[in-house]
Design an enzyme around this catalytic site. Structure first.
Site, PDB file in Angstrom:
ATOM      1  N   GLU A 138      -5.198   4.552   5.904  1.00  0.00           N
ATOM      2  CA  GLU A 138      -4.847   4.342   4.508  1.00  0.00           C
ATOM      3  C   GLU A 138      -5.128   5.567   3.647  1.00  0.00           C
ATOM      4  O   GLU A 138      -4.320   5.912   2.791  1.00  0.00           O
ATOM      5  CB  GLU A 138      -5.595   3.126   3.954  1.00  0.00           C
TER       6      GLU A 138
ATOM      7  N   ARG B 206       0.798  -1.223   0.000  1.00  0.00           N
ATOM      8  CA  ARG B 206       0.000   0.000   0.000  1.00  0.00           C
ATOM      9  C   ARG B 206       0.836   1.281   0.000  1.00  0.00           C
ATOM     10  O   ARG B 206       0.438   2.286   0.593  1.00  0.00           O
ATOM     11  CB  ARG B 206      -0.975   0.010   1.180  1.00  0.00           C
TER      12      ARG B 206
ATOM     13  N   SER C  50     -11.269   0.820   2.894  1.00  0.00           N
ATOM     14  CA  SER C  50     -10.606   0.386   4.131  1.00  0.00           C
ATOM     15  C   SER C  50      -9.875   1.576   4.744  1.00  0.00           C
ATOM     16  O   SER C  50      -8.973   2.128   4.125  1.00  0.00           O
ATOM     17  CB  SER C  50      -9.623  -0.745   3.832  1.00  0.00           C
TER      18      SER C  50
END
Length: 353
Positions: A345, A163, A240
């Protein structure tokens, strides 16, 4: 390029999937790569802060808004040369994936249903269901703001990891277009995610028709409130909210022991191999820390999704402050119970957690 500002400064809430965020000082819509470069160059020359906006699916913007120029990345379309497809940064990601599958091209179908634009995907190495864009990305065209030039950046230069990439957390470069390698025979990427493999009825590592994989992934995502639907507040989110935490190898034993003490030694703790250690499940930790699906935040205006505990959602009438209060409660609760720190995130603009 449309440089005309609306009568009133646009609120970021109009452009983000969370439907949160205050006004920008100025708005520019860039419909070509050349327009995008020109808009950023002009703002840089004026000493004006710039916020690039794609699909708005990965942004948490302060209630006070953004004191600078909001540049909407709106260049679209893609071309194919053999097994390489080049796509404009402002192209909607899922529309692009659907187009590939419809044309009989495979490789990105496991990333179906992800909101946002193509240009944002390399920045945080978007991934889902066992795949990530780093596996297919060949190169990208980037406007280097310091050098004031457009250059090609190869995949190996992007420092991809879980990520993240060298582009994340910096505004030094503006993605103009991205090149991906696809499977011209229409096969999916290898199926690596256990839930997806079970649903498809195949072994881990198998390949299936891309259209079959896409349909299955979309079904799984809808069941978790992860496919945008204006009528479903569970999709008024940034996807998320927390990344799955990676615990360094030297700390894994101690961290697992503490979690085991908290939940019981007979409870299996989900963990997956990761570079430099082990990756834990953020959703599992959140639930075991006492935050179930639908857990409410301030005034019930925000809550965890009723379908998936990793998504923080706007139930209508919320503020960014409400969302961050809930995020802080969840993060602090997990850390207090398990000693594991969760990290957001999405990008936080003008605010912090």
């Amino acid at each position: 390029m449309n440089t005309a500002a609306p009568a009133a400064p646009p609120r970021l809430a109009e452009y983000t999937t969370l439907r949160l965020g205050g006004p920008a000082r100025r708005f520019v819509r860039a419909e070509t790569g050349e327009d995008l470069v020109a808009a950023v160059r002009a703002a840089d020359a004026a000493g004006e802060p710039v916020l690039l906006l794609g699909g708005g699916s990965n942004l948490v913007v302060a209630d006070e808004g953004f004191a600078g120029t909001l540049v909407q990345v709106a260049n679209t379309g893609w071309t194919r040369d053999g097994d390489v497809v080049e796509v404009a940064a402002g192209q909607g990601w899922d529309e692009f994936v659907a187009g590939l599958v419809g044309a009989g091209l495979g490789g990105l179908e496991c990333l179906s249903g992800i909101p946002g634009s193509v240009g944002a995907t390399p920045i945080q190495n978007v991934g889902a269901y066992g795949c990530e864009v780093a596996e297919s990305l060949v190169s990208l065209e980037l406007y280097d703001r310091a050098a004031r030039e457009v250059r090609t950046v190869e995949a190996g230069e992007l420092g991809f990891a879980y990520r993240t990439s060298v582009l994340k957390g910096t505004d030094a470069g503006v993605v103009l277009s991205v090149r991906f390698r696809v499977d011209p025979e229409g096969r999916s990427a290898p199926v690596r995610y256990a839930e997806l493999a079970r649903t498809l009825g195949v072994e881990i590592g198998a390949k299936v028709p891309a259209a079959t994989a896409r349909e299955t992934v979309l079904g799984l995502r809808r069941g978790k409130g992860m496919v945008l639907d204006p009528a479903d507040h569970d999709t008024w989110s940034a996807g998320s909210f927390f990344t799955n935490p990676i615990v360094a190898s030297a700390d894994v034993e101690a961290v697992l022991a503490r979690i085991g003490e908290a939940v019981g030694a007979d409870v299996a703790i989900p963990q997956y191999p990761a570079e430099g250690g082990a990756k834990l499940s953020a959703a599992w930790l959140i639930e075991r820390a006492g935050f179930g699906k639908g857990h409410p935040g301030p005034g019930g205006r925000v809550s965890l999704s009723t379908k998936h505990t990793l998504a923080l959602t706007n139930r209508g009438g919320a503020t960014t402050a409400d969302l961050l209060a809930l995020a802080g409660e969840v993060r602090d609760g997990v850390e207090a119970r398990f000693g594991v720190t969760l990290h957001p995130e999405p990008l936080l603009i003008g605010c912090s957690l």
